[in-house]
Design a protein around this motif. Structure first.
Motif, PDB file in Angstrom:
ATOM      1  N   GLU A   9     -15.472   3.547   7.863  1.00  0.00           N
ATOM      2  CA  GLU A   9     -14.635   2.622   8.253  1.00  0.00           C
ATOM      3  C   GLU A   9     -14.934   2.103   6.992  1.00  0.00           C
ATOM      4  OE1 GLU A   9     -15.415   3.700  12.478  1.00  0.00           O
ATOM      5  OE2 GLU A   9     -16.608   4.012  10.827  1.00  0.00           O
ATOM      6  N   GLU A  10     -16.090   1.805   6.500  1.00  0.00           N
ATOM      7  CA  GLU A  10     -16.812   1.029   4.969  1.00  0.00           C
ATOM      8  C   GLU A  10     -15.549   2.091   4.264  1.00  0.00           C
ATOM      9  OE1 GLU A  10     -20.646   1.844   3.961  1.00  0.00           O
ATOM     10  OE2 GLU A  10     -20.691   1.280   5.767  1.00  0.00           O
ATOM     11  N   LEU A  11     -15.162   3.742   3.845  1.00  0.00           N
ATOM     12  CA  LEU A  11     -14.418   4.288   3.503  1.00  0.00           C
ATOM     13  C   LEU A  11     -12.906   3.317   2.944  1.00  0.00           C
ATOM     14  CD1 LEU A  11     -15.531   7.698   2.853  1.00  0.00           C
ATOM     15  CD2 LEU A  11     -16.048   5.637   1.688  1.00  0.00           C
ATOM     16  N   SER A  16      -6.808   2.180  -1.762  1.00  0.00           N
ATOM     17  CA  SER A  16      -5.423   1.730  -1.613  1.00  0.00           C
ATOM     18  C   SER A  16      -5.077   2.438  -1.334  1.00  0.00           C
ATOM     19  CB  SER A  16      -5.845   1.374  -2.913  1.00  0.00           C
ATOM     20  OG  SER A  16      -6.165   2.261  -3.591  1.00  0.00           O
ATOM     21  N   LEU A  17      -5.056   4.222  -0.873  1.00  0.00           N
ATOM     22  CA  LEU A  17      -4.449   5.144  -0.575  1.00  0.00           C
ATOM     23  C   LEU A  17      -5.108   6.135  -0.070  1.00  0.00           C
ATOM     24  CD1 LEU A  17      -0.816   5.615  -0.759  1.00  0.00           C
ATOM     25  CD2 LEU A  17      -1.906   7.604  -2.843  1.00  0.00           C
ATOM     26  N   VAL A  18      -4.132   6.122   1.256  1.00  0.00           N
ATOM     27  CA  VAL A  18      -4.937   7.568   1.807  1.00  0.00           C
ATOM     28  C   VAL A  18      -3.968   8.474   2.583  1.00  0.00           C
ATOM     29  CG1 VAL A  18      -6.276   8.003   5.042  1.00  0.00           C
ATOM     30  CG2 VAL A  18      -6.051   5.741   3.164  1.00  0.00           C
ATOM     31  N   VAL A  19      -4.090   9.631   1.910  1.00  0.00           N
ATOM     32  CA  VAL A  19      -3.118  10.982   2.050  1.00  0.00           C
ATOM     33  C   VAL A  19      -2.793  11.937   2.995  1.00  0.00           C
ATOM     34  CG1 VAL A  19      -1.554  10.009   0.229  1.00  0.00           C
ATOM     35  CG2 VAL A  19      -3.202  11.739   0.376  1.00  0.00           C
ATOM     36  N   ARG A  60       1.082  14.193   3.569  1.00  0.00           N
ATOM     37  CA  ARG A  60       1.914  11.980   4.293  1.00  0.00           C
ATOM     38  C   ARG A  60       0.818  11.237   3.922  1.00  0.00           C
ATOM     39  NH1 ARG A  60       1.074  11.823  10.066  1.00  0.00           N
ATOM     40  NH2 ARG A  60      -0.846  13.364   9.895  1.00  0.00           N
ATOM     41  N   VAL A  61       1.629  10.513   3.616  1.00  0.00           N
ATOM     42  CA  VAL A  61       1.246   8.959   3.556  1.00  0.00           C
ATOM     43  C   VAL A  61       0.350   8.265   4.696  1.00  0.00           C
ATOM     44  CG1 VAL A  61       1.301   6.751   2.197  1.00  0.00           C
ATOM     45  CG2 VAL A  61       2.363   9.164   1.465  1.00  0.00           C
ATOM     46  N   LEU A  62      -0.794   7.807   4.752  1.00  0.00           N
ATOM     47  CA  LEU A  62      -1.277   7.384   6.087  1.00  0.00           C
ATOM     48  C   LEU A  62      -1.214   5.921   6.285  1.00  0.00           C
ATOM     49  CD1 LEU A  62      -4.259   9.880   6.892  1.00  0.00           C
ATOM     50  CD2 LEU A  62      -1.560  10.007   7.442  1.00  0.00           C
ATOM     51  N   ARG A  63      -1.483   5.398   4.526  1.00  0.00           N
ATOM     52  CA  ARG A  63      -2.101   4.285   4.220  1.00  0.00           C
ATOM     53  C   ARG A  63      -1.588   4.107   2.490  1.00  0.00           C
ATOM     54  NH1 ARG A  63      -7.032   0.483   4.820  1.00  0.00           N
ATOM     55  NH2 ARG A  63      -7.251   1.357   2.959  1.00  0.00           N
ATOM     56  N   SER A 117      -8.791  12.115  13.426  1.00  0.00           N
ATOM     57  CA  SER A 117      -9.906  10.952  12.810  1.00  0.00           C
ATOM     58  C   SER A 117      -9.677   9.518  12.425  1.00  0.00           C
ATOM     59  CB  SER A 117     -11.088  11.650  12.620  1.00  0.00           C
ATOM     60  OG  SER A 117     -11.271  11.736  11.535  1.00  0.00           O
ATOM     61  N   VAL A 118      -9.202   9.964  10.913  1.00  0.00           N
ATOM     62  CA  VAL A 118      -8.728   8.890   9.737  1.00  0.00           C
ATOM     63  C   VAL A 118      -7.592   8.295  10.827  1.00  0.00           C
ATOM     64  CG1 VAL A 118      -7.418   8.824   7.663  1.00  0.00           C
ATOM     65  CG2 VAL A 118      -9.539  10.265   7.823  1.00  0.00           C
ATOM     66  N   GLU A 119      -6.707   8.528  11.308  1.00  0.00           N
ATOM     67  CA  GLU A 119      -5.326   8.273  11.987  1.00  0.00           C
ATOM     68  C   GLU A 119      -5.187   7.495  12.616  1.00  0.00           C
ATOM     69  OE1 GLU A 119      -1.549  10.361  11.378  1.00  0.00           O
ATOM     70  OE2 GLU A 119      -3.608  11.618  12.873  1.00  0.00           O
ATOM     71  N   GLU A 120      -6.290   7.463  14.117  1.00  0.00           N
ATOM     72  CA  GLU A 120      -7.339   6.652  14.696  1.00  0.00           C
ATOM     73  C   GLU A 120      -7.879   5.550  14.532  1.00  0.00           C
ATOM     74  OE1 GLU A 120      -9.568   9.720  17.388  1.00  0.00           O
ATOM     75  OE2 GLU A 120      -8.405  10.626  18.446  1.00  0.00           O
ATOM     76  N   THR A 121      -8.659   5.681  13.503  1.00  0.00           N
ATOM     77  CA  THR A 121      -9.853   4.552  12.800  1.00  0.00           C
ATOM     78  C   THR A 121      -8.246   4.020  12.155  1.00  0.00           C
ATOM     79  OG1 THR A 121     -11.409   5.975  12.258  1.00  0.00           O
ATOM     80  CG2 THR A 121     -11.145   4.241  11.435  1.00  0.00           C
ATOM     81  N   LEU A 122      -7.457   4.502  11.114  1.00  0.00           N
ATOM     82  CA  LEU A 122      -6.357   3.622  10.746  1.00  0.00           C
ATOM     83  C   LEU A 122      -5.849   2.393  11.841  1.00  0.00           C
ATOM     84  CD1 LEU A 122      -4.806   5.753   7.804  1.00  0.00           C
ATOM     85  CD2 LEU A 122      -6.184   3.278   7.777  1.00  0.00           C
TER      86      LEU A 122
END
Length: 126
Positions: A9-11, A16-19, A60-63, A117-122
């Motif tokens: 969550e902190e990271l 600014s970009l999650v891929v 893929r771009v996740l955010r 886990s990144v997708e679920e947290t997002l």
């Protein structure tokens, strides 16, 4: 003793970009940081690995939004840290633009957190 990974969550607050991506080229490697001396038998001595400039193939771009009009390949910096990237290293890359280009966040690299886990947290944070 090694430090634990930062909470995801902190990271994600800093990113600014999650891929989801894969390292396709190690462009350059910085100078090796000075070796830390440790007593005989110590296994977690805090050794650091050099910074690297790497090219990522974006799956893929996740955010966020990719720079340069959504290029499928981006160059990023891996700061001095406890890990080294190689061609084929893949996973969720949490990136921030520090004004000098994209930088990988986190102590231990893209295999610290699964893409799932990144997708679920997002999803949970929206």
């Amino acid at each position: 003793m090694a430090l634990p990974p930062e909470p995801i969550e902190e990271l994600l607050e800093q990113a600014s970009l999650v891929v989801e991506a894969e390292v396709v080229e190690v462009i350059s490697t910085g100078m090796k940081p000075p070796e830390k001396k440790a007593p005989k038998g110590y296994t977690s001595t805090g050794q650091q690995n050099a910074s690297q400039q790497v090219a990522l193939a974006i799956k893929r771009v996740l955010r966020g939004t990719l720079p340069a009009g959504g290029a499928a390949r981006v160059e990023v910096k891996k700061p001095v840290g406890a890990y080294t990237l190689r061609e084929g290293s893949a996973g969720a890359f949490l990136l921030d633009d520090e004004g000098r280009g994209l930088v990988i966040l986190g102590r231990y690299g893209p295999d610290t957190y699964t893409v799932r886990s990144v997708e679920e947290t997002l999803r949970a944070s929206t």
